[in-house]
Design a protein around this motif. Structure first.
Motif, short mmCIF file in Angstrom:
data_model
loop_
_atom_site.label_atom_id
_atom_site.label_comp_id
_atom_site.label_asym_id
_atom_site.label_seq_id
_atom_site.Cartn_x
_atom_site.Cartn_y
_atom_site.Cartn_z
N UNK A 162 0.86 -1.16 -0.19
CA UNK A 162 0.19 0.30 0.04
C UNK A 162 0.96 1.39 0.11
N UNK A 163 -0.08 2.46 -0.40
CA UNK A 163 0.73 3.11 -0.51
C UNK A 163 1.06 4.39 1.09
N UNK A 164 1.77 3.27 1.91
CA UNK A 164 1.73 3.83 3.14
C UNK A 164 3.37 3.83 3.14
N UNK A 165 3.51 4.17 5.00
CA UNK A 165 4.96 4.01 5.40
C UNK A 165 4.45 2.97 6.59
N UNK A 166 5.18 2.18 5.92
CA UNK A 166 5.24 0.13 6.52
C UNK A 166 6.61 0.10 8.04
N UNK A 167 6.06 -0.55 9.30
CA UNK A 167 6.82 -0.21 10.24
C UNK A 167 7.25 -2.01 10.07
N UNK A 168 8.47 -2.86 10.00
CA UNK A 168 8.41 -4.35 10.06
C UNK A 168 9.74 -4.29 11.44
N UNK A 169 8.50 -5.46 13.00
CA UNK A 169 9.16 -5.82 13.87
C UNK A 169 10.42 -6.42 13.30
N UNK A 170 11.17 -7.20 13.93
CA UNK A 170 12.46 -7.52 13.71
C UNK A 170 12.95 -8.24 14.55
N UNK A 171 12.93 -10.22 14.51
CA UNK A 171 12.91 -10.74 15.33
C UNK A 171 13.75 -11.62 14.76
N UNK A 172 15.13 -11.73 15.70
CA UNK A 172 16.22 -12.51 15.66
C UNK A 172 16.37 -13.58 16.62
#
Length: 846
Positions: A449-459
């Motif tokens: 989508x035309x939006x700002x995306x936030x991705x959580x990181x799991x290591x």
């Protein structure tokens, strides 16, 4: 720590500002007095305390020996240090700019955040030394990293952030600042924009309007009020009074951008006596003072459009940038199709802060430099993630990669990383992606989508336990439009100066950066003899757009002498030159490779400008411009050269000589005007170079017709009937070549005509004619040997001893070659023996 740089700085001539990205827009960070911009002024007190901003600007007027402004115009010069008299402290333009940058950093730190890096804007017309000086100022200000962005590009980011973009079209950025002018053509297509061409002038700015108001309006009013006549630009002792008048002019100009008239009431102190100045200044006064400069800016706009293959009718709107763009005459001329451009003016943005806001919006798309992120300490047991990704773009599935680092892990086999998009509904995940043994990984994200995306990181470690990382999230802003290019463009052509005073281009103006340029097939014109210790190869690296090499700025050079080579290097040896220009406009990795030696030599890049000339040198150069103009006018009239006459007419209509005289007056009291005057003189000489080039064809045609006429006279006089058919053929081919404008053919037919003339003349008469030429050329020569040879020649003629005369002519030839005047063709660098700064490198021309 932020994922992106976010902060943008407009380091301006008159005012500077800093802004921070807020999503897809930006907010200006106000200073301690609540203003959106900070005057680019520095003062130093007797105790050594440094002040920046409004208080320092006030001191420029009240105490000019201890305050300084408008130093951006001096960036890159080594002879422009400002001495603060009370404290006995000197600062270079870079140090003064660093003080402004530190003040802007302080504005950010008042919000509780430490500023380590920023995007800093520079005029598109800035030269290599000026951009290098800007990077130096950022370093002195304590910024650990800086990215340079050209001001028109920054302005386009700001305007396009709030605009409804067309599917395709062109906009024109009109950036008229305090000290510089830039015009940039912006192409919009498929939701993205690109700066496709620009033109500008580093000495064309609002400051020159202020000085014009001083000279044309305030000085006459001041003298009418009883002010002494010695207060003038020609008198350095009255700089304090002139500084006051200039400040009043600048303030009135700003007020008159929104009202029709303003009353100036001020006491101007001269030699301890206060003279009251009361004068009503009108908008018409400002328009008259600004008109020549605005007209010059329109010419730059047309040049930028023409270079992009466009007409003003192809452009949808003009974007206003810079304080001087608020002058009412600017709006009128840009919208007027007859006097200006006839393009709609967009006034939707604040032209004072638009560059800072645009720089911040751009900074919001640039990742935080890893060297800064890596320098931040992490807690024991925490894994550092060094990511490689683009924070903003147009992709639905952007690529992201990186590497995990920890002192506790040597082999990352069995470890996984997973990114969860918490913005979409339902959430999306990459799934667990295995790390390589060295900790590297790569994956595609999903950002539909035309939006700002936030991705959580799991290591996770090999047993599935989540490990702590130095960053918990990563962002990607998927934009539908308004994205500009990450790659900047080269502002000035970089090339090699050749022995015939021409330029071989390495990196052209407008090239996408970084760029590497190479030139093959250059040949040396001089032999280096190692045993004799003679000879030299000189390779100058130049920056500029002038056709004549010696009109451009020397930014680097290589001098190879006998001690630098392992064996003799014959004339005609091939040389290859290569250099790279970085994304920050810096020239690096400049080198010359000599295949004959199988050796590469580094070219020293020196971006320090030479010392500014004194006022007497400028006046002499101005006189030379006048003499040369008159000479070219006479030649254009004598040759009936239409194109050259039109170029000289344009020289007149642009008011070049009038502007030079005004700048000469200003240079007597204003150090910045010295550089401006020097640049204007160079442009004037370049304009005359063009007129001289346009005289080339008419001159060659005239010489050709004279040669044919002389040959005809010789054939007729000496009854050489066997040459008549050959001469008739040469005459016909000569006229065809003249009609076609083929200068090379004209020159060949000219030589053929002279050959016919010589063959028609009996041998004994040729010796007489040659001696006559030497008498004309060397008649005033005082050297004893020349005087003796001329006397012997006259004696040989008197006794009709033609054999003896031929021997005398042979000895006179070498003196004639030494005394040959610089002819018209030599003035353009195409005559025999012309070299550039001793260069022995020439083009490998057929």
């Amino acid at each position: 720590m932020r994922d992106t740089i976010d902060f943008g700085i407009d380091l301006g001539t008159t005012n500077s500002a800093i802004a921070v990205a807020r999503g897809r827009s930006a907010q200006v960070v106000r200073n301690s007095t609540g203003d959106e911009f900070t005057p680019s002024a520095v003062s130093v007190s007797r105790s050594g305390a440094v002040r920046v901003g409004r208080r320092a600007r006030d001191h420029v007027v009240a105490d000019p020996g201890n305050a300084c402004a408008e130093f951006k115009l001096r960036m890159g010069r080594t002879d422009q240090d400002m001495l603060f008299e009370a404290a006995g402290r000197s600062m270079s333009p870079e140090e003064l700019s660093a003080q402004v940058l530190m003040a802007l950093r302080g504005n950010v730190e008042l919000t509780g955040e430490r500023l380590e890096t920023a995007v800093i804007t520079v005029p598109a017309a800035f030269t290599a030394d000026q951009t290098a000086a800007t990077m130096k100022a950022a370093e002195l200000a304590g910024l650990r990293s800086a990215t340079l962005l050209q001001e028109p590009t920054a302005a386009a980011w700001a305007y396009l952030a709030d605009a409804d973009l067309p599917d395709k079209g062109f906009w024109l950025v009109y950036d008229f600042g305090g000290g510089t002018f830039d015009a940039a053509v912006v192409k919009i297509e498929d939701g993205e924009f690109t700066v496709v061409n620009h033109a500008g002038d580093n000495s064309l700015g609002g400051k020159r309007i202020d000085w014009a108001l001083v000279e044309d309006v305030l000085l006459p009013a001041f003298r009418a009020a009883g002010g002494p006549s010695e207060v003038s630009p020609e008198n350095p002792r009255t700089r304090g009074a002139l500084a006051i008048l200039k400040h009043l002019a600048e303030r009135a100009k700003i007020e008159l951008s929104v009202q029709r008239s303003t009353v100036i009431e001020e006491d101007v102190v001269v030699d301890g006596e206060a003279i009251e100045l009361v004068h009503t200044m009108t908008r018409d006064d400002v328009d008259r003072a600004a008109r020549p400069l605005v007209e010059a800016s329109v010419l730059h706009c047309r040049q930028a459009l023409s270079g992009a293959g466009l007409d003003p009718r192809d452009v949808d709107r003009v974007l206003l940038v810079g304080g001087s763009s608020q002058v009412s005459l600017v709006h009128e001329m840009l919208a007027d199709p007859d006097r200006g451009l006839g393009i709609r003016v967009d006034r939707s943005q604040d032209p004072i802060t638009v560059v800072a806001r645009g720089a911040a919006i751009y900074a919001g798309t640039q990742p935080m430099p890893e060297e800064i992120r890596r320098s931040e300490p992490v807690a024991a047991g925490t894994v550092r993630l060094n990511l490689d990704h683009t924070p903003a773009g147009l992709d639905d599935d952007p690529l992201i990669g990186g590497r995990a680092e920890s002192d506790d892990v040597a082999d990352w086999s069995g470890w996984t990383i997973e990114l969860h998009n918490i913005t979409t509904n339902p959430p999306w995940t990459t799934g667990q992606v295995a790390l390589e043994p060295d900790g590297t990984f790569r994956m595609r994200l999903r950002a539909p989508e035309t939006t700002a995306h936030t991705f959580e990181i799991a290591l996770r470690d090999p047993v599935g336990s989540q490990a702590p990382t130095d960053r918990a999230t990563v962002t990607y802003d998927h934009r539908s439009g308004g994205m500009g290019p990450d790659a900047p463009h080269q502002a000035h052509t970089i090339g090699v100066g050749l022995a015939d005073n021409t330029v071989e281009v390495l990196v052209a103006s407008g090239a996408t950066l970084p760029a590497t340029g190479r030139v093959h097939g250059l040949r040396t014109t001089e032999t280096i003899s190692k045993s004799a210790g003679t000879g030299r190869i000189t390779i100058p690296v130049l920056s500029g757009e002038h056709a004549r090499a010696d009109r451009n700025e020397v930014v680097g050079r290589l001098d190879l002498r006998p001690d630098d080579v392992v064996r003799d290097v014959p004339a005609g040896t091939e040389v290859e030159v290569e250099l790279t220009v970085t994304k920050s406009f810096q020239i690096v990795d400049a080198s010359a490779y000599v295949p004959y030696l199988d050796e590469e030599f580094g070219i020293q890049v020196d971006l320090r400008r030479p010392l500014l000339p004194g006022i007497d040198v400028l006046r002499a150069e101005r006189a030379d411009v006048g003499h040369r103009y008159a000479e070219l006018r006479d030649q254009a009239r004598d040759l009936d050269a239409r194109e050259a006459t039109e170029r000289l007419d344009r020289f007149d209509s642009e008011g070049v000589t009038r502007n030079l005289d005004r700048l000469l007056d200003q240079a007597a009291v204003d150090q910045d005007a010295v550089a401006t005057c020097q640049a204007a003189l160079l442009e004037a000489q370049s304009a005359l170079d063009e007129a001289e080039r346009l005289l080339g064809l008419p001159r060659v045609a005239e010489e050709g017709r004279q040669a044919v006429a002389t040959a005809q006279e010789a054939v007729t006089h000496y009854r050489a009937r066997g040459l008549e058919a050959e001469l008739s053929k040469v005459r016909t081919e000569m006229e065809v070549a003249i009609a076609d404008g083929d200068q090379a053919v004209i020159e060949r037919r000219t030589q053929e005509a002279w050959s016919i003339a010589l063959r028609a003349i009996p041998e004994e008469h040729q010796a007489l004619m040659e001696f006559s030429d030497y008498e004309s050329l060397l008649g005033a020569d005082s050297r004893p040997e020349v005087r003796r040879l001329l006397a012997d020649g006259r004696a040989a003629i008197a006794t009709n001893d033609l054999r003896r005369l031929e021997g005398i002519n042979a000895r006179l030839r070498r003196f004639a070659a030494q005394a040959a005047p610089v002819g018209r063709r030599d003035r353009t660098g195409t005559g025999p023996g012309r070299t550039f700064h001793g260069s022995t490198v020439d083009g490998d021309r057929p």
